[in-house]
Write a protein that holds these residues in place. Structure first.
Motif, short mmCIF file in Angstrom:
data_model
loop_
_atom_site.label_atom_id
_atom_site.label_comp_id
_atom_site.label_asym_id
_atom_site.label_seq_id
_atom_site.Cartn_x
_atom_site.Cartn_y
_atom_site.Cartn_z
N ALA A 1 47.55 66.59 37.86
CA ALA A 1 46.28 67.13 37.38
C ALA A 1 45.37 67.51 38.54
CB ALA A 1 45.59 66.09 36.49
N ARG A 2 45.41 66.75 39.61
CA ARG A 2 44.57 67.04 40.78
C ARG A 2 44.98 68.36 41.42
NH1 ARG A 2 43.56 62.86 45.90
NH2 ARG A 2 41.53 63.71 46.51
N MET A 3 46.28 68.58 41.55
CA MET A 3 46.75 69.82 42.15
C MET A 3 46.42 71.04 41.30
SD MET A 3 50.48 68.70 43.64
CE MET A 3 50.67 67.41 44.87
N LEU A 4 46.31 70.85 39.97
CA LEU A 4 46.07 71.97 39.06
C LEU A 4 44.59 72.28 38.85
CD1 LEU A 4 48.75 71.41 36.27
CD2 LEU A 4 48.73 73.16 38.02
N LEU A 5 43.70 71.58 39.52
CA LEU A 5 42.27 71.80 39.31
C LEU A 5 41.81 73.24 39.52
CD1 LEU A 5 40.68 68.53 40.74
CD2 LEU A 5 40.45 69.42 38.40
N PRO A 6 42.38 74.02 40.47
CA PRO A 6 41.95 75.41 40.60
C PRO A 6 42.25 76.28 39.38
CG PRO A 6 43.02 74.66 42.60
CD PRO A 6 43.27 73.62 41.57
N LEU A 7 43.00 75.74 38.41
CA LEU A 7 43.30 76.49 37.20
C LEU A 7 42.49 76.00 36.01
CD1 LEU A 7 47.19 76.75 37.48
CD2 LEU A 7 45.42 78.09 38.63
N GLY A 8 41.58 75.05 36.25
CA GLY A 8 40.73 74.53 35.18
C GLY A 8 40.66 73.02 35.23
N THR A 9 39.63 72.46 34.60
CA THR A 9 39.39 71.02 34.65
C THR A 9 39.80 70.29 33.38
OG1 THR A 9 37.12 71.31 33.88
CG2 THR A 9 37.48 71.29 36.27
N ASP A 10 40.24 71.00 32.35
CA ASP A 10 40.53 70.35 31.07
C ASP A 10 41.67 69.34 31.18
OD1 ASP A 10 38.53 71.80 29.92
OD2 ASP A 10 39.83 73.19 28.85
N LEU A 11 42.73 69.69 31.90
CA LEU A 11 43.85 68.76 32.06
C LEU A 11 43.40 67.50 32.80
CD1 LEU A 11 46.92 68.17 31.76
CD2 LEU A 11 47.18 69.17 34.04
N ALA A 12 42.60 67.69 33.84
CA ALA A 12 42.09 66.53 34.59
C ALA A 12 41.26 65.64 33.68
CB ALA A 12 41.26 67.00 35.77
N ALA A 13 40.40 66.22 32.87
CA ALA A 13 39.57 65.43 31.97
C ALA A 13 40.41 64.63 30.99
CB ALA A 13 38.61 66.35 31.21
N GLY A 14 41.44 65.26 30.42
CA GLY A 14 42.31 64.55 29.49
C GLY A 14 43.06 63.42 30.17
N THR A 15 43.56 63.68 31.36
CA THR A 15 44.31 62.66 32.10
C THR A 15 43.41 61.48 32.43
OG1 THR A 15 45.69 64.41 33.06
CG2 THR A 15 45.72 62.27 34.15
N LEU A 16 42.21 61.76 32.88
CA LEU A 16 41.27 60.69 33.20
C LEU A 16 40.95 59.85 31.97
CD1 LEU A 16 38.91 62.81 35.46
CD2 LEU A 16 40.18 60.78 36.24
N ARG A 17 40.71 60.51 30.85
CA ARG A 17 40.31 59.76 29.65
C ARG A 17 41.46 58.92 29.09
NH1 ARG A 17 36.95 64.56 28.42
NH2 ARG A 17 38.74 65.49 27.34
N VAL A 18 42.66 59.49 29.08
CA VAL A 18 43.77 58.73 28.51
C VAL A 18 44.08 57.50 29.37
CG1 VAL A 18 45.70 59.96 29.60
CG2 VAL A 18 45.99 58.98 27.34
N LEU A 19 43.96 57.62 30.67
CA LEU A 19 44.20 56.47 31.54
C LEU A 19 43.05 55.47 31.44
CD1 LEU A 19 45.73 58.29 34.62
CD2 LEU A 19 46.89 56.66 33.12
N ALA A 20 41.84 55.95 31.30
CA ALA A 20 40.70 55.05 31.12
C ALA A 20 40.83 54.25 29.82
CB ALA A 20 39.40 55.83 31.14
N ALA A 21 41.45 54.85 28.81
CA ALA A 21 41.61 54.16 27.53
C ALA A 21 42.51 52.94 27.64
CB ALA A 21 42.17 55.12 26.48
N ARG A 22 43.34 52.89 28.67
CA ARG A 22 44.22 51.73 28.88
C ARG A 22 43.93 51.07 30.23
NH1 ARG A 22 44.62 51.51 24.36
NH2 ARG A 22 46.45 51.46 23.00
N GLN A 23 42.72 51.24 30.73
CA GLN A 23 42.33 50.58 31.97
C GLN A 23 42.40 49.07 31.77
OE1 GLN A 23 38.33 51.46 33.26
NE2 GLN A 23 38.87 51.24 35.42
N GLY A 24 42.85 48.35 32.80
CA GLY A 24 43.03 46.92 32.69
C GLY A 24 41.74 46.18 32.36
#
Length: 733
Positions: free
Chosen positions: A310-333
């Motif tokens: 997702a970090r490498m793909l940021l120049p193509l938009g931020t939506d994937l990064a936002a989804g990745t961040l949220r889904v991982l935050a949902a299972r944060q320890g």
């Protein structure tokens, strides 16, 4: 990735699977080889076949849905003879195509006049095969086309271990038939609710052998009039924790790339098609999309891999990064659990439907496993970078509590002995021995090839932590939250400790060690890990110049990318998983860091290596390949068990493009800086369709790295096209 530890458990050295261990008088169980297989993916479904398109009951071949092989064989014959495949390859997202000749049924003469085109397309829960027969014979040709199938309903981990489960008998379904050996469709099931159905329009379904059901068509092929038949396999595997995203459209833009080096455009096109087949969502966050790590074994959420992609793909938009961040935050320890390696604030390593047996008789990973030391700081870095690329302030702010917990983990739990460095240890005893991105059992070695003893503090993890601390400080300050000065001071102290502790020296000069061992001694092997330090802020400009020179030297740069370990090291071997091979994402991270730190000559050398490798690999960069020098081999030597498509390998194409353009976003500051290297590592290039702050971005540079055109529709974002950093005048040269 967890299955990499399978390599450390004795599956790394692959031999002919037909060989027999004389001690057991039974076939040896070996991890299947993948290098010559055809793959079509559309998560969570994938199809793997031999290079001729036939799916045979061996190795990793088959159709999969989730973590179950829902079809293990699909072999086509015409008049009892297998077609002769002459061409095969990808045919767009989730598809492969094969062209075969039918010479036994052909007309007279040397030219082939009867052909079979086989198109396989994959959608979530569904695999379709279309068989098109054409001819240029003197008249119509009547043929018997048959496809014979098998299904073993094998779990993915059993397939990966090289086991060959027995086929499961099929049952007939559909309208009752006069002949009980025939049906409208064949189906398979198991007690957990898994269901598989095979059907073919117009086909005779033969169940005389329920272990090998057969579809058959009696067809007449006429010149100039294609005859089309086909089948489909529908699968349902209940209880999956990951699945297809609700929206089939990718979250990123597809830019148009033109320029002197046509390889870059072809690599990007192939990469984005592959990435489209890796999009996933999780049952606990169905509205968010992330990228599965890769196929076939890693078709799920992996913290580190999904974050890097997702970090490498940021120049193509931020939506994937936002989804990745949220889904991982949902299972944060939230708790301390040695069995799962969970700790408060920690980002998970991987998630699966059930426990994963690593096949060595000792290690079984729980369904939700947190055994990674780097995903947590990388999560913070991605949030910061997405903010800089224009992720909406309300989305960023909603994630700040998770960021604060992630930062706290770095000091409260990651530094278990209080020495100021982040380290890892498998406290549960059944998890990963190594918990950085090089997670095979032999990845942390001394220069003589002996293994380091943990707890281990990896060098690149200190770089990630330093960057995360500064990134977190910027976000805290920008959103009016306390703690920014504390994290900046912590980062400065970490850099000073690193400088005093990690640096070692050999006959060619200084470099950072790969790690500190349990006794806090610097483990002196020269590895690609040091490339991840570039641009993290942990090193001074002079130190970055030293690292750049070491990465660009012949012992590290193979000509096809960056070796994971120096060829002068005692443990080096070009086909060692983390000890001499080349990983595309690892090379791309080094390219990004080199470009950010002004080391453009070394960056250009690695860019050329990746593009040269991509050209020889059909522009699909696999998980890894051999570190053999380009001058010593006629082509790229495959690592035969490498997965593909792989998310961070495909995303490397965007990282190369970003480095070549020199993009430096600061949307919160109202500016996008464009500082391409000079000369351009890819010659003149024009890219239309990048994204910044949700708006289109056009950038064109000439062969010398001068910005010819730069335009964006992003409101409030000024473009600052600065003079390029020249290769001959960079720091340390």
């Amino acid at each position: 990735m967890s299955s990499r530890t399978g390599h450390a458990a004795g599956t790394r050295d692959h031999v002919d699977p037909r060989k027999v261990d004389p001690r057991k008088e039974a076939p040896m169980e070996l991890q299947p080889l993948l290098h010559d297989l055809l793959a079509a993916t559309m998560a969570p479904t994938q199809a793997w076949s031999g290079p001729d398109g036939q799916v045979r009951a061996c190795g990793a071949q088959g159709y999969y849905h989730g973590d179950v092989r829902v079809l293990s064989s699909a072999v086509v014959t015409v008049d009892g003879i297998e077609p002769e495949t002459i061409a095969a390859g990808p045919a767009g997202p989730g598809a492969v195509e094969m062209l075969a000749l039918l010479r036994r049924a052909d007309g007279p003469g040397a030219d082939p006049t009867l052909a079979l085109r086989r198109l396989r397309t994959v959608a979530p829960g569904l695999v379709r095969e279309r068989l098109e027969l054409t001819c240029a014979t003197a008249g119509p040709v009547t043929l018997l086309l048959e496809a014979t199938f098998a299904c073993d309903l094998a779990d993915m981990d059993r397939v990966k271990m090289g086991q060959r489960p027995a086929p499961v008998p099929a049952r007939g379904s559909g309208t009752p038939q006069a002949d009980p050996a025939h049906a409208d469709a064949a189906s398979w099931a198991r007690e957990d609710g898994t269901r598989v159905t095979l059907s073919g329009a117009g086909a005779r379904v033969d169940l005389a052998d329920p272990l090998a059901p057969r579809l058959s068509w009696r067809v007449t092929v006429t010149p100039g009039a294609p005859t089309v038949v086909g089948w489909e396999v529908a699968a349902l595997v209940p209880g999956g924790v990951v699945g297809a995203p609700a929206d089939p459209r990718p979250e990123w833009s597809t830019p148009a790339v033109t320029g002197d080096d046509r390889r870059l455009a072809r690599l990007l096109e192939r990469a984005l098609e592959d990435l489209a087949g890796l999009r996933m969502s999780a049952s606990f966050a169905p509205d968010d999309t992330f990228l599965a790590a890769g196929a076939p074994w890693f078709f799920t959420l992996f913290g580190r891999d999904s974050l890097w992609a997702a970090r490498m793909l940021l120049p193509l938009g931020t939506d994937l990064a936002a989804g990745t961040l949220r889904v991982l935050a949902a299972r944060q320890g939230t708790v301390v659990d040695d069995e799962t390696a969970e700790q408060p604030g920690k980002i998970l390593h991987e998630i699966r439907t059930k426990a994963l047996d690593l096949g060595d008789g000792e290690r079984v990973l729980p369904p939700v496993y947190y055994g990674t030391v780097d995903a947590t700081p990388l999560w913070v870095c991605l949030l910061h970078d997405a903010w800089r690329w224009g992720l909406a302030a309300d989305q960023v702010e909603a994630l700040l509590p998770a960021m604060e917990r992630a930062l706290a983990w770095m000091t409260d739990y990651a530094d278990s002995d209080g020495d100021g460095f982040l380290e890892y240890a498998d406290t549960g005893g059944r998890g990963l021995a190594n918990q950085g991105w090089k997670d095979s059992g032999d990845s942390v070695q001394w220069r003589d090839g002996s293994l380091a003893v943990g707890p281990i503090a990896l060098c690149e993890v200190q770089g990630y932590a330093h960057e995360a601390a500064l990134a977190g400080a910027s976000l805290l300050e920008a959103f009016g939250r306390p703690g920014a000065d504390t994290w900046r001071a912590w980062a400065a102290e970490l850099a000073a400790r690193f400088r005093a502790t990690f640096w070692v020296e050999d006959e060619l000069g200084p470099y950072p060690a790969i790690a500190l061992d349990a006794a806090k001694r610097p483990v002196d092997t020269l590895t690609s890990n040091i490339g991840h330090l570039l641009g993290s802020g942990l090193l001074s400009p002079a130190e970055e110049a030293v690292v750049a020179r070491r990465l660009g030297a012949p012992d590290m740069s193979s000509g096809y990318g960056l070796r994971t370990m120096s060829s002068t090291s005692g443990g080096y071997w070009p086909l060692r998983y983390h000890g001499g091979s080349v990983w595309a994402h690892d090379t791309a991270i080094a390219i990004t860091g080199l470009a950010r730190s002004g080391q453009t000559a070394e960056a250009a050398r690695l860019v050329e290596g990746l593009l040269a490798a991509a050209e020889q690999l059909g522009y699909r960069l696999p998980e890894l390949y051999s570190g053999a020098a380009s001058a010593a081999a006629p082509t790229v030597v495959p690592y035969p068990a490498a997965c593909r498509p792989q998310a961070w390998s495909a995303a490397a194409a965007v990282a190369v493009l970003t480095a070549a353009l020199g993009l430096r976003p600061d949307v919160p500051g109202g500016v996008l800086r464009i500082e391409p290297p000079s000369p351009s590592p890819v010659g003149a290039v024009r890219v239309d369709g990048l994204r910044v702050a949700g708006a289109a971005l056009l950038v064109q540079v000439d062969a010398q790295g001068a910005v010819v055109t730069a335009a964006t529709g992003a409101a409030g974002v000024r473009i600052d096209a600065r003079p390029a950093a020249r290769a001959a005048g960079g720091p340390g040269r």
